[in-house]
Scaffold this motif. Structure first.
Motif, PDB file in Angstrom:
ATOM      1  N   VAL A  57       0.855  -1.189   0.000  1.00 43.54           N
ATOM      2  CA  VAL A  57       0.000   0.000   0.000  1.00 43.54           C
ATOM      3  C   VAL A  57       0.890   1.238   0.000  1.00 43.54           C
ATOM      4  O   VAL A  57       1.843   1.316   0.771  1.00 43.54           O
ATOM      5  CB  VAL A  57      -0.926   0.010   1.234  1.00 43.54           C
ATOM      6  CG1 VAL A  57      -1.684   1.328   1.341  1.00 43.54           C
ATOM      7  CG2 VAL A  57      -1.895  -1.163   1.171  1.00 43.54           C
ATOM      8  N   GLU A  61      -1.472   6.461   1.253  1.00 42.90           N
ATOM      9  CA  GLU A  61      -2.741   5.741   1.372  1.00 42.90           C
ATOM     10  C   GLU A  61      -2.836   5.040   2.717  1.00 42.90           C
ATOM     11  O   GLU A  61      -3.917   4.976   3.331  1.00 42.90           O
ATOM     12  CB  GLU A  61      -2.874   4.723   0.240  1.00 42.90           C
ATOM     13  CG  GLU A  61      -4.190   3.968   0.226  1.00 42.90           C
ATOM     14  CD  GLU A  61      -4.305   2.988  -0.924  1.00 42.90           C
ATOM     15  OE1 GLU A  61      -4.986   1.954  -0.758  1.00 42.90           O
ATOM     16  OE2 GLU A  61      -3.704   3.259  -1.990  1.00 42.90           O
ATOM     17  N   GLN A  65      -5.804   5.657   5.303  1.00 47.59           N
ATOM     18  CA  GLN A  65      -6.625   4.587   5.857  1.00 47.59           C
ATOM     19  C   GLN A  65      -6.607   4.618   7.376  1.00 47.59           C
ATOM     20  O   GLN A  65      -7.627   4.377   8.033  1.00 47.59           O
ATOM     21  CB  GLN A  65      -6.129   3.238   5.339  1.00 47.59           C
ATOM     22  CG  GLN A  65      -6.396   3.008   3.857  1.00 47.59           C
ATOM     23  CD  GLN A  65      -5.831   1.683   3.360  1.00 47.59           C
ATOM     24  OE1 GLN A  65      -5.116   1.001   4.074  1.00 47.59           O
ATOM     25  NE2 GLN A  65      -6.151   1.327   2.128  1.00 47.59           N
TER      26      GLN A  65
END
Length: 362
Positions: A57, A61, A65
């Motif tokens: 990831v 990001e 998250q």
């Protein structure tokens, strides 16, 4: 921001460590203020790795998250791009608190502080190094490497570190092999790994001779020429990647002086961010083979200043994402217990006052 508001914990840093500390404290209904920075150490990295359910990831990001996970809690406030530059302790005993200020002299109050400010890499003064960091120069084979293992890879020893070389040589050798290669199979072919030593090694050093023997056993190339500069590849078929430029070898003119590598492994020394703040607080640093970090007392990452805890890379000898998250949880637990102790004193003082008042009424 209200000057009258008193947070349970001020968290300096909005990366994975700071967010994790906030999550733990939110689960216990403690109020936190998180101060983010405009840049992060891994801004140049394409992906984060090694974190279960979040492998591969992008770092931005991952942070996004994490912040989404925190939205369901009402005890967390963010102050964006507002690094704290000074912290002083005011008051005494159970009513003591910290006053934190940024460059604009805005101030916030908190009963405890978690330093999740991260670290910075001290990049070597080698032409082309900065331009290839971290896209094609990796400091951790777990964090990066697997996606580009199929081809030539190298270890760059600008300043020879036997601890790094001893373990990383074998690690990178097998990482550069087809997945599932056994040690016996790896010995039947030339390794894809090159160890760039940046000059002749001292063969009177036992650690050096051991590494050279390991390289010989695995058929790893050892290039002891001086590294002149690094060059990012512009060839679409070899991009990303980089070229290592080496001094000519007077005894062997056939050796190429420009060698392509899918990536290089090199771990520069690291040091905690915000050194001025650490100095102002009187915090100590500890040393490791990889750099310096904020000294703390386990198990809850307490610094020498009561009420101040360290989380993530800023207080780590080994800097990986998973270890940063673990230490952030411990720091949050330490801050929680510190605030609990303050609350216990306040509650007991109130009880004593109440009981004394009841006695007087009689």
């Amino acid at each position: 921001m209200s000057k009258s508001k008193l947070y349970d914990v001020l968290i300096l840093g909005g990366g994975p460590a700071g967010l994790t500390s906030a999550l733990v404290l939110a689960r216990l209904h403690r109020t936190t203020a998180i101060f983010t920075a405009p840049t992060y150490r891994n801004d140049g990295a394409a992906h984060s790795h090694g974190l279960l359910s979040r492998d591969h990831v992008p770092p931005a990001e991952l942070r996004a998250q994490g912040r989404n996970d925190l939205e369901r809690y009402k005890t967390i406030e963010f102050f964006e791009n507002s690094p704290i530059t000074s912290i002083v302790r005011q008051g005494s005993d159970s009513r003591a608190y910290f006053v934190a200020k940024n460059d604009s002299q805005q101030e916030w109050r908190g009963r405890a502080v978690i330093l999740a400010t991260g670290i910075r890499d001290e990049l070597p003064d080698l032409p082309g190094y900065k331009e290839n960091w971290p896209e094609s120069i990796y400091q951790c084979p777990v964090c990066d490497g697997h996606e580009r293992y199929d081809g030539p890879v190298g270890i760059l020893n600008i300043e020879f570190n036997s601890l790094v070389s001893r373990h990383m040589t074998t690690t990178l050798h097998f990482l550069s092999q087809p997945v599932g290669t056994s040690v016996e199979d790896s010995l039947t072919r030339k390794s894809n790994l090159t160890l760039f030593t940046n000059g002749p090694l001292d063969t009177s050093n036992a650690a050096v001779t051991e590494i050279l023997d390991i390289c010989k056993a695995y058929r790893i190339t050892v290039d002891q020429r001086k590294v002149v500069r690094l060059e990012a590849s512009e060839d679409p078929s070899k991009k990303p990647g980089l070229y290592v430029h080496l001094e000519p070898d007077g005894s062997n003119s056939e050796l190429p002086t420009r060698v392509f590598q899918n990536f290089l492994l090199h771990k520069p020394r690291t040091t905690p961010n915000s050194p001025e703040l650490l100095s102002q607080l009187g915090l100590e640093t500890a040393s490791s083979p990889f750099g310096t970090y904020v000294a703390f007392t386990p198990p809850f990452n307490a610094t020498k200043v009561p009420g101040i805890f360290v989380a993530g890379d800023a207080g780590a000898m080994h800097t990986t994402l998973t270890l940063a998250l673990s230490s952030a949880g411990l720091a949050a637990a330490g801050a929680m217990q510190f605030v609990n102790d303050l609350d216990d004193k306040i509650a007991l003082e109130a009880l004593k006052t109440k009981e004394n008042g009841s006695v007087k009424e009689l």
